[in-house]
Structures are given as C-alpha cells and as structure tokens.
Design a protein around this motif. Structure first.
Motif, PDB file in Angstrom:
ATOM      1  N   LEU A 183       0.938  -1.050   0.498  1.00  0.00           N
ATOM      2  CA  LEU A 183       0.024  -0.150   0.485  1.00  0.00           C
ATOM      3  C   LEU A 183       0.934   1.616   0.132  1.00  0.00           C
ATOM      4  CD1 LEU A 183      -2.616  -1.687   2.678  1.00  0.00           C
ATOM      5  CD2 LEU A 183      -2.642  -1.487   0.455  1.00  0.00           C
ATOM      6  N   ALA A 184       1.867   1.561   0.589  1.00  0.00           N
ATOM      7  CA  ALA A 184       2.878   2.245   0.582  1.00  0.00           C
ATOM      8  C   ALA A 184       2.690   3.717   0.407  1.00  0.00           C
ATOM      9  CB  ALA A 184       3.576   2.020  -1.026  1.00  0.00           C
ATOM     10  N   PRO A 185       2.267   3.828   1.708  1.00  0.00           N
ATOM     11  CA  PRO A 185       1.814   4.975   2.565  1.00  0.00           C
ATOM     12  C   PRO A 185       2.606   6.524   2.106  1.00  0.00           C
ATOM     13  CG  PRO A 185       1.861   4.008   4.145  1.00  0.00           C
ATOM     14  CD  PRO A 185       2.098   2.800   3.268  1.00  0.00           C
ATOM     15  N   LYS A 186       2.618   7.516   1.890  1.00  0.00           N
ATOM     16  CA  LYS A 186       2.898   8.358   2.699  1.00  0.00           C
ATOM     17  C   LYS A 186       3.362   9.511   3.270  1.00  0.00           C
ATOM     18  CE  LYS A 186       4.017   7.742  -1.844  1.00  0.00           C
ATOM     19  NZ  LYS A 186       5.387   6.366  -2.580  1.00  0.00           N
ATOM     20  N   GLY A 187       3.778  10.074   3.860  1.00  0.00           N
ATOM     21  CA  GLY A 187       4.053  11.354   4.660  1.00  0.00           C
ATOM     22  C   GLY A 187       4.906  11.177   5.631  1.00  0.00           C
ATOM     23  N   SER A 188       5.066  11.371   6.766  1.00  0.00           N
ATOM     24  CA  SER A 188       5.914  11.075   7.842  1.00  0.00           C
ATOM     25  C   SER A 188       5.460  10.006   8.411  1.00  0.00           C
ATOM     26  CB  SER A 188       5.531  12.789   8.928  1.00  0.00           C
ATOM     27  OG  SER A 188       6.450  12.144   9.848  1.00  0.00           O
ATOM     28  N   LEU A 189       6.346   9.510   8.869  1.00  0.00           N
ATOM     29  CA  LEU A 189       6.518   8.307   9.250  1.00  0.00           C
ATOM     30  C   LEU A 189       5.907   8.059  11.059  1.00  0.00           C
ATOM     31  CD1 LEU A 189       9.949   6.045   8.160  1.00  0.00           C
ATOM     32  CD2 LEU A 189       6.918   6.140   7.619  1.00  0.00           C
ATOM     33  N   TRP A 190       6.624   9.460  11.591  1.00  0.00           N
ATOM     34  CA  TRP A 190       6.107  10.374  12.869  1.00  0.00           C
ATOM     35  C   TRP A 190       5.213  10.045  12.906  1.00  0.00           C
ATOM     36  CZ3 TRP A 190       8.293   9.853  17.690  1.00  0.00           C
ATOM     37  CH2 TRP A 190       8.263  11.218  18.557  1.00  0.00           C
ATOM     38  N   ILE A 191       4.425  10.646  12.227  1.00  0.00           N
ATOM     39  CA  ILE A 191       2.765  10.907  12.532  1.00  0.00           C
ATOM     40  C   ILE A 191       1.813   9.638  12.261  1.00  0.00           C
ATOM     41  CG2 ILE A 191       0.499  12.575  11.789  1.00  0.00           C
ATOM     42  CD1 ILE A 191       2.467  14.433  11.245  1.00  0.00           C
ATOM     43  N   GLY A 192       2.300   9.144  10.843  1.00  0.00           N
ATOM     44  CA  GLY A 192       2.355   7.717  10.630  1.00  0.00           C
ATOM     45  C   GLY A 192       2.508   6.579  11.412  1.00  0.00           C
ATOM     46  N   ASN A 193       3.644   6.487  12.599  1.00  0.00           N
ATOM     47  CA  ASN A 193       2.938   5.580  13.880  1.00  0.00           C
ATOM     48  C   ASN A 193       2.844   6.380  14.763  1.00  0.00           C
ATOM     49  OD1 ASN A 193       4.483   3.692  15.245  1.00  0.00           O
ATOM     50  ND2 ASN A 193       5.699   4.532  16.417  1.00  0.00           N
ATOM     51  N   GLY A 194       1.961   7.242  14.957  1.00  0.00           N
ATOM     52  CA  GLY A 194       0.642   7.909  16.087  1.00  0.00           C
ATOM     53  C   GLY A 194      -0.538   7.475  15.351  1.00  0.00           C
ATOM     54  N   ILE A 195      -0.669   7.361  14.217  1.00  0.00           N
ATOM     55  CA  ILE A 195      -1.985   6.668  13.863  1.00  0.00           C
ATOM     56  C   ILE A 195      -2.492   5.551  14.394  1.00  0.00           C
ATOM     57  CG2 ILE A 195      -3.160   7.084  12.021  1.00  0.00           C
ATOM     58  CD1 ILE A 195      -2.139   9.387  10.786  1.00  0.00           C
ATOM     59  N   GLN A 196      -0.686   4.646  13.867  1.00  0.00           N
ATOM     60  CA  GLN A 196      -0.848   3.301  13.850  1.00  0.00           C
ATOM     61  C   GLN A 196      -1.377   2.529  15.149  1.00  0.00           C
ATOM     62  OE1 GLN A 196       1.541  -0.180  11.744  1.00  0.00           O
ATOM     63  NE2 GLN A 196       2.956   0.983  13.939  1.00  0.00           N
TER      64      GLN A 196
END
Length: 306
Positions: A183-196
């Motif tokens: 799925l290769a999400p884009k954007g900040s991994l930091w914020i993405g990890n928070g969402i996760q």
C-alpha cells in the motif's frame, strides 16, 4: 612552476544503517522480555491498550509542540490505521496473550520466522524472486521452529494454546509487513506511527473492557519499568526504525534482521528472567538461522547493488 589545481576529495559519510539495525534488533528482542514482565502483573489486553493509546498521544503531543504539519492524505491515514490493527492490535495482542503461557525466548523464536514467510508473500504480491534456494531455506526454517516447539511441548515448559496465539501473532506481523510495502503510505512516518498506535489502541478497547479484569492489575516498580520501555522504545522508537528499514532495505531484506532475535531473545530471557535454555533449543536455532539466511541473502544482495 605551474601547480596542478587542487581537487576536493569528498569526505566519506558515516553509514548509520548498521547502528540502526543493531538498535532495532536489541529493542525488538528485549521487548519480549519486557512484555513477559508486563503480562505477569497486568492482563495483556489492558497493558497493550494503555501502551498504544499513550504512545499515540505522546507522538501527537510532540508533533503539536513542534508545529509539525499534518501531511498525510485520507488514504495514508486509512493505511496507517489498518497497519495499526495488523502490527499492533493483532500482532501484539495475540503475542502477549501467548506470553501468558509460553516463555519469552520461545515467543521471540517463533516470531523470528517472520522473514521466511514474508519472503513467500513478497514473491507472490511484491514481485520478489523466489528460487529453489529460498524454498530450501523455507523448509529449514520451518523445520527448526517445529523442532523447538515440539521439544518445548514434550518437556512441558510451554503450552500449546500459548504457542497457537504466538503463531497467529507471527501471521499478523507478516501480513502487516506486506501491507506496508504493498500500500506504500506517504508522508511522515512519525505521524503515521502515531496513527498506527492510536488505531491499535482503539481496536483493543472493547476487548480489554469485556475480556480483561482491571482488578488483576498488580501495581509494581517492574510493571512501571516494563511499561515505560514498551511505550517509549517499543511502540515509538522500534516501529520508526522498522518502517525506515522497510523503506531502505525492502520487505524481505528488512525482515531478515529478525534472524538475530532468537539468540538475543533467549539471552535476555536468561539474564533478566532466569529462563532455562537447553542445548536442544540452541540446536534448533541453527536450521532457523540457516534457512532465513538462504531465503533472504539474494534479496539483500540485490538491494545492496541497486
């Protein structure tokens, strides 16, 4: 007398990748020990729900203080939320439930088969090559894990129910790895990890509220220490490192670093928890490590040459 023009020699940049790999392996391996300590004094679902929600809140708070822009699309948010269900709620929820009746060393060993199964799914869904060498490595890895699991069951040190939960946990982290690359999400991994983390915590809330008893929580210094490590090092730092390695190395090569987890996990479990390690357990690690090496070496070599 003429002087030759001086040529600026570029300074070699320090390669941080080996240190990042080592840090990831140490944190990921010790997390099984911290998890074992945590579930001793706290029901797994309560421990994980609090861990994920706190980690996600900390990431969101730090991002707000830094004034970091939210650069994720709605699709990226949905992908990271899906990964939170796979990598957090399912992987750790099932794994920590298994840790109630299996040792930390065995839990780490079973999950270390991640690279083998990831290589198969990567060949099917990501187009990574599958050779007879990889097939042989897969068979070796499965044989090694089966040998150790059978031995642990025969001597009664671990329970079949816990091992089944651990195997389901393995399937979840493999699925999460493939989904991230697919799925290769884009954007900040930091914020993405928070969402996760937040998604994983919210997914566990109804299960923790109905299946766990808060009266079973035993407040202790060791529980507080384990919880702090799991939040700060496990849920925040380790997953940032994991996503970075997936981006840099690819699914198969990044998963290969899990072959270091069995010896490290058993070492930490022996040093901290006093878990007994038999020679037959160590012998079972040999085909696992060799199998993972055979499965992942071609992909790692290709990634290094590209």
């Amino acid at each position: 007398m003429s002087l030759a023009p001086s040529v600026a020699v570029p300074r070699a940049q320090f390669n941080w990748l080996p240190l990042l790999i080592a840090l990831f392996c140490l944190i990921w391996s010790f997390a099984f020990v911290a998890g074992k300590i945590g579930v001793t004094d706290c029901p797994p679902l309560i421990l994980l729900t609090a861990r994920f929600l706190l980690a996600g809140t900390l990431i969101a708070g730090i991002s707000a203080l830094r004034g970091e822009a939210f650069d994720l699309s709605l699709r990226d948010v949905a992908v990271f939320a899906l990964l939170g269900v796979a990598n957090n709620a399912l992987y750790l929820g099932l794994g920590y439930t298994g840790l109630k009746t299996v040792s930390a060393g065995l839990g780490g060993l079973v999950v270390s088969a991640n690279p083998v199964f990831t290589a198969i799914l990567a060949a099917l869904f990501l187009g990574e090559a599958m050779s007879w060498r990889k097939v042989f490595g897969l068979l070796l890895g499965v044989a090694g894990v089966t040998f150790i699991v059978w031995h642990r069951l025969s001597v009664g040190t671990d329970h079949a129910e816990g091992i089944l939960f651990t195997l389901a946990s393995l399937a979840s982290i493999v699925a999460g790895t493939i989904l991230y690359k697919l799925l290769a999400p884009k954007g900040s991994l930091w914020i993405g990890n928070g969402i996760q983390n937040i998604a994983g915590g919210l997914a566990l809330v109804p299960f923790a509220a109905t299946l766990a008893d808060f009266h079973d929580v035993v407040p202790s210094a060791r529980l507080l220490g384990a919880f702090a490590f799991l939040v700060l090092a496990g849920s925040i730092l380790a997953y940032l490192l994991w996503f970075h390695l997936l981006n840099v190395c690819g699914a198969t090569a990044a998963s290969a670093y899990h072959f270091l987890m069995p010896p490290l996990g058993m070492l930490f479990a022996y040093l901290v928890l006093g878990e007994h390690v038999e020679l037959r357990d160590l012998a079972g690690i040999i085909p696992v490590a060799l199998g993972i090496y055979l499965v992942t070496r071609p992909a790692a070599s290709l990634s290094q040459r590209s």
